[in-house]
Motif scaffolding. Structure first.
Motif, PDB file in Angstrom:
ATOM      1  N   ALA A 127     -10.863  24.687   9.507  1.00 49.88           N
ATOM      2  CA  ALA A 127     -11.216  23.090   9.585  1.00 49.88           C
ATOM      3  C   ALA A 127     -10.111  23.036   8.380  1.00 49.88           C
ATOM      4  O   ALA A 127      -9.558  21.159   8.032  1.00 49.88           O
ATOM      5  N   LEU A 128     -10.495  23.759   7.089  1.00 45.53           N
ATOM      6  CA  LEU A 128     -10.004  23.265   6.086  1.00 45.53           C
ATOM      7  C   LEU A 128      -8.216  23.065   6.102  1.00 45.53           C
ATOM      8  O   LEU A 128      -7.985  22.823   5.209  1.00 45.53           O
ATOM      9  N   ILE A 129      -8.154  24.144   6.230  1.00 44.27           N
ATOM     10  CA  ILE A 129      -6.357  24.719   6.565  1.00 44.27           C
ATOM     11  C   ILE A 129      -6.017  23.255   7.025  1.00 44.27           C
ATOM     12  O   ILE A 129      -4.234  23.002   7.161  1.00 44.27           O
ATOM     13  N   LEU A 130      -6.493  22.992   8.188  1.00 41.48           N
ATOM     14  CA  LEU A 130      -6.271  22.164   9.335  1.00 41.48           C
ATOM     15  C   LEU A 130      -6.452  21.070   8.375  1.00 41.48           C
ATOM     16  O   LEU A 130      -5.355  19.773   8.701  1.00 41.48           O
ATOM     17  N   LEU A 131      -7.126  20.325   8.004  1.00 42.53           N
ATOM     18  CA  LEU A 131      -7.211  18.953   6.704  1.00 42.53           C
ATOM     19  C   LEU A 131      -6.140  18.805   5.630  1.00 42.53           C
ATOM     20  O   LEU A 131      -5.076  18.016   5.589  1.00 42.53           O
ATOM     21  N   GLY A 132      -5.657  19.909   5.470  1.00 48.17           N
ATOM     22  CA  GLY A 132      -4.771  20.199   3.936  1.00 48.17           C
ATOM     23  C   GLY A 132      -3.706  20.164   5.044  1.00 48.17           C
ATOM     24  O   GLY A 132      -2.531  18.974   4.626  1.00 48.17           O
ATOM     25  N   LEU A 133      -2.779  20.348   6.179  1.00 54.16           N
ATOM     26  CA  LEU A 133      -1.956  19.950   6.781  1.00 54.16           C
ATOM     27  C   LEU A 133      -1.823  18.798   7.243  1.00 54.16           C
ATOM     28  O   LEU A 133      -0.844  18.576   7.241  1.00 54.16           O
ATOM     29  N   TRP A 134      -3.193  18.135   7.095  1.00 54.89           N
ATOM     30  CA  TRP A 134      -3.487  16.789   7.907  1.00 54.89           C
ATOM     31  C   TRP A 134      -2.605  15.844   6.676  1.00 54.89           C
ATOM     32  O   TRP A 134      -1.844  15.150   6.393  1.00 54.89           O
ATOM     33  N   ALA A 135      -3.603  16.172   5.323  1.00 52.92           N
ATOM     34  CA  ALA A 135      -3.310  14.972   4.507  1.00 52.92           C
ATOM     35  C   ALA A 135      -1.691  15.768   3.785  1.00 52.92           C
ATOM     36  O   ALA A 135      -1.204  14.806   3.859  1.00 52.92           O
ATOM     37  N   LEU A 136      -1.036  16.658   4.018  1.00 55.80           N
ATOM     38  CA  LEU A 136      -0.004  16.688   3.731  1.00 55.80           C
ATOM     39  C   LEU A 136       1.462  16.430   4.523  1.00 55.80           C
ATOM     40  O   LEU A 136       1.781  15.225   3.925  1.00 55.80           O
ATOM     41  N   TYR A 137       1.274  15.310   5.733  1.00 51.55           N
ATOM     42  CA  TYR A 137       1.881  14.980   6.630  1.00 51.55           C
ATOM     43  C   TYR A 137       1.902  13.843   6.762  1.00 51.55           C
ATOM     44  O   TYR A 137       2.935  12.799   6.321  1.00 51.55           O
ATOM     45  N   LEU A 138       0.641  13.202   5.999  1.00 50.75           N
ATOM     46  CA  LEU A 138       0.364  11.774   5.615  1.00 50.75           C
ATOM     47  C   LEU A 138       1.237  11.505   4.425  1.00 50.75           C
ATOM     48  O   LEU A 138       1.786  10.899   4.356  1.00 50.75           O
ATOM     49  N   LEU A 139       1.049  12.851   3.094  1.00 49.63           N
ATOM     50  CA  LEU A 139       1.731  11.777   2.156  1.00 49.63           C
ATOM     51  C   LEU A 139       2.514  11.971   2.352  1.00 49.63           C
ATOM     52  O   LEU A 139       4.304  11.450   1.952  1.00 49.63           O
ATOM     53  N   ILE A 140       3.604  13.115   3.491  1.00 52.95           N
ATOM     54  CA  ILE A 140       5.354  13.145   3.323  1.00 52.95           C
ATOM     55  C   ILE A 140       5.412  12.269   4.002  1.00 52.95           C
ATOM     56  O   ILE A 140       6.500  11.471   3.797  1.00 52.95           O
ATOM     57  N   ARG A 141       4.665  11.444   5.021  1.00 54.59           N
ATOM     58  CA  ARG A 141       5.299  10.450   5.598  1.00 54.59           C
ATOM     59  C   ARG A 141       5.205   8.685   4.643  1.00 54.59           C
ATOM     60  O   ARG A 141       6.166   8.052   5.073  1.00 54.59           O
ATOM     61  N   THR A 142       4.197   8.819   3.719  1.00 55.11           N
ATOM     62  CA  THR A 142       4.466   7.799   2.656  1.00 55.11           C
ATOM     63  C   THR A 142       5.403   8.146   1.710  1.00 55.11           C
ATOM     64  O   THR A 142       5.838   6.975   0.981  1.00 55.11           O
ATOM     65  N   GLY A 143       6.266   9.116   1.527  1.00 51.00           N
ATOM     66  CA  GLY A 143       6.888   9.008   0.256  1.00 51.00           C
ATOM     67  C   GLY A 143       7.066  10.675  -0.056  1.00 51.00           C
ATOM     68  O   GLY A 143       7.896  10.241  -1.166  1.00 51.00           O
ATOM     69  N   LEU A 144       6.473  11.506  -0.200  1.00 51.25           N
ATOM     70  CA  LEU A 144       6.049  12.705  -0.974  1.00 51.25           C
ATOM     71  C   LEU A 144       7.173  13.565  -1.324  1.00 51.25           C
ATOM     72  O   LEU A 144       7.866  13.223  -2.344  1.00 51.25           O
ATOM     73  N   ALA A 145       7.755  12.880  -0.462  1.00 52.20           N
ATOM     74  CA  ALA A 145       9.374  14.562   0.024  1.00 52.20           C
ATOM     75  C   ALA A 145      10.381  13.064   0.294  1.00 52.20           C
ATOM     76  O   ALA A 145      10.035  12.344   1.679  1.00 52.20           O
ATOM     77  N   TRP A 168       0.689  -0.993  -0.280  1.00 51.76           N
ATOM     78  CA  TRP A 168      -0.254  -0.081  -0.485  1.00 51.76           C
ATOM     79  C   TRP A 168       0.727   1.235  -0.054  1.00 51.76           C
ATOM     80  O   TRP A 168       0.729   2.100  -1.050  1.00 51.76           O
ATOM     81  N   VAL A 169       1.946   0.988   1.216  1.00 51.53           N
ATOM     82  CA  VAL A 169       2.772   1.924   1.177  1.00 51.53           C
ATOM     83  C   VAL A 169       3.400   2.524  -0.455  1.00 51.53           C
ATOM     84  O   VAL A 169       3.709   3.851  -0.957  1.00 51.53           O
ATOM     85  N   ALA A 170       3.862   1.737  -1.019  1.00 54.31           N
ATOM     86  CA  ALA A 170       4.827   1.494  -2.454  1.00 54.31           C
ATOM     87  C   ALA A 170       4.301   2.522  -3.653  1.00 54.31           C
ATOM     88  O   ALA A 170       5.062   2.985  -3.658  1.00 54.31           O
ATOM     89  N   VAL A 171       2.337   1.445  -3.607  1.00 57.26           N
ATOM     90  CA  VAL A 171       1.830   2.411  -4.429  1.00 57.26           C
ATOM     91  C   VAL A 171       1.839   4.075  -4.172  1.00 57.26           C
ATOM     92  O   VAL A 171       1.779   4.739  -5.117  1.00 57.26           O
ATOM     93  N   ILE A 172       1.483   4.210  -2.739  1.00 54.96           N
ATOM     94  CA  ILE A 172       0.965   5.335  -2.262  1.00 54.96           C
ATOM     95  C   ILE A 172       2.568   6.476  -3.140  1.00 54.96           C
ATOM     96  O   ILE A 172       2.019   8.019  -2.644  1.00 54.96           O
ATOM     97  N   ALA A 173       3.761   5.728  -2.893  1.00 54.43           N
ATOM     98  CA  ALA A 173       4.888   6.346  -2.336  1.00 54.43           C
ATOM     99  C   ALA A 173       5.241   7.054  -4.104  1.00 54.43           C
ATOM    100  O   ALA A 173       6.339   7.687  -4.381  1.00 54.43           O
ATOM    101  N   HIS A 174       4.514   6.029  -5.080  1.00 49.15           N
ATOM    102  CA  HIS A 174       5.143   5.941  -6.459  1.00 49.15           C
ATOM    103  C   HIS A 174       4.786   7.985  -6.302  1.00 49.15           C
ATOM    104  O   HIS A 174       4.193   8.528  -6.486  1.00 49.15           O
ATOM    105  N   PRO A 175       5.659   8.423  -7.632  1.00 49.60           N
ATOM    106  CA  PRO A 175       5.583   9.721  -7.588  1.00 49.60           C
ATOM    107  C   PRO A 175       4.694  10.515  -7.993  1.00 49.60           C
ATOM    108  O   PRO A 175       3.431  11.080  -8.194  1.00 49.60           O
ATOM    109  N   ALA A 176       4.064   9.585  -9.409  1.00 51.53           N
ATOM    110  CA  ALA A 176       2.603   9.934  -9.757  1.00 51.53           C
ATOM    111  C   ALA A 176       1.375   9.739  -8.877  1.00 51.53           C
ATOM    112  O   ALA A 176       0.711  10.470  -8.791  1.00 51.53           O
ATOM    113  N   VAL A 177       1.607   9.190  -8.515  1.00 48.81           N
ATOM    114  CA  VAL A 177       0.455   8.219  -6.960  1.00 48.81           C
ATOM    115  C   VAL A 177       0.603   9.874  -6.284  1.00 48.81           C
ATOM    116  O   VAL A 177      -1.027  10.537  -5.731  1.00 48.81           O
ATOM    117  N   ALA A 178       1.372  10.225  -5.664  1.00 52.05           N
ATOM    118  CA  ALA A 178       1.674  10.812  -4.230  1.00 52.05           C
ATOM    119  C   ALA A 178       0.929  12.306  -5.297  1.00 52.05           C
ATOM    120  O   ALA A 178       0.460  13.191  -4.363  1.00 52.05           O
TER     121      ALA A 178
END
Length: 112
Positions: A94-112, A42-52
């Motif tokens: 609330a939308l800013i917090l949700l965006g930051l949370w999503a960014l955190y999750l994407l970074i954790r799975t390998g976006l950056a 799952w992490v490998a799929v999400i970490a793929h640059p195109a998917v991320a």
């Protein structure tokens, strides 16, 4: 900003909806056809640059879509200015917090 008012907001709302709809259909289709076997897959799929990148764009456009919808509803139906400002401020926060949370999750799975 003129882009987020009137016809510009209407068009942006439709564009974000089309991208979000297509993204969800593609992702669901992919996971129905080839579901990841375990968490590492799952992490490998999400970490793929195109998917991320597609996921990050999805999050940004989804938040923009939500903001335009929230703002239009509040401006149409909430008349007292203080209440309107409060609802818009809380919604934006609330939308800013949700965006930051999503960014955190994407970074954790390998976006950056």
């Amino acid at each position: 900003m003129r882009l987020l008012s009137g016809q510009g907001a209407w068009l942006l709302q439709r564009i974000t909806a089309v991208y979000a709809g297509l993204f969800v259909v593609v992702v669901l289709g992919y996971f129905l056809i080839a579901p990841p076997a375990d968490h590492a897959a799952w992490v490998a799929v999400i970490a793929h640059p195109a998917v991320a990148l597609g996921s990050a764009l999805f999050v940004v456009l989804l938040l923009l879509h939500a903001w335009i919808g929230l703002r239009d509803i509040v401006l149409d139906y909430v008349k007292p200015m203080a209440l309107r400002l409060t609802v818009l401020t809380l919604g934006a926060g609330a939308l800013i917090l949700l965006g930051l949370w999503a960014l955190y999750l994407l970074i954790r799975t390998g976006l950056a």
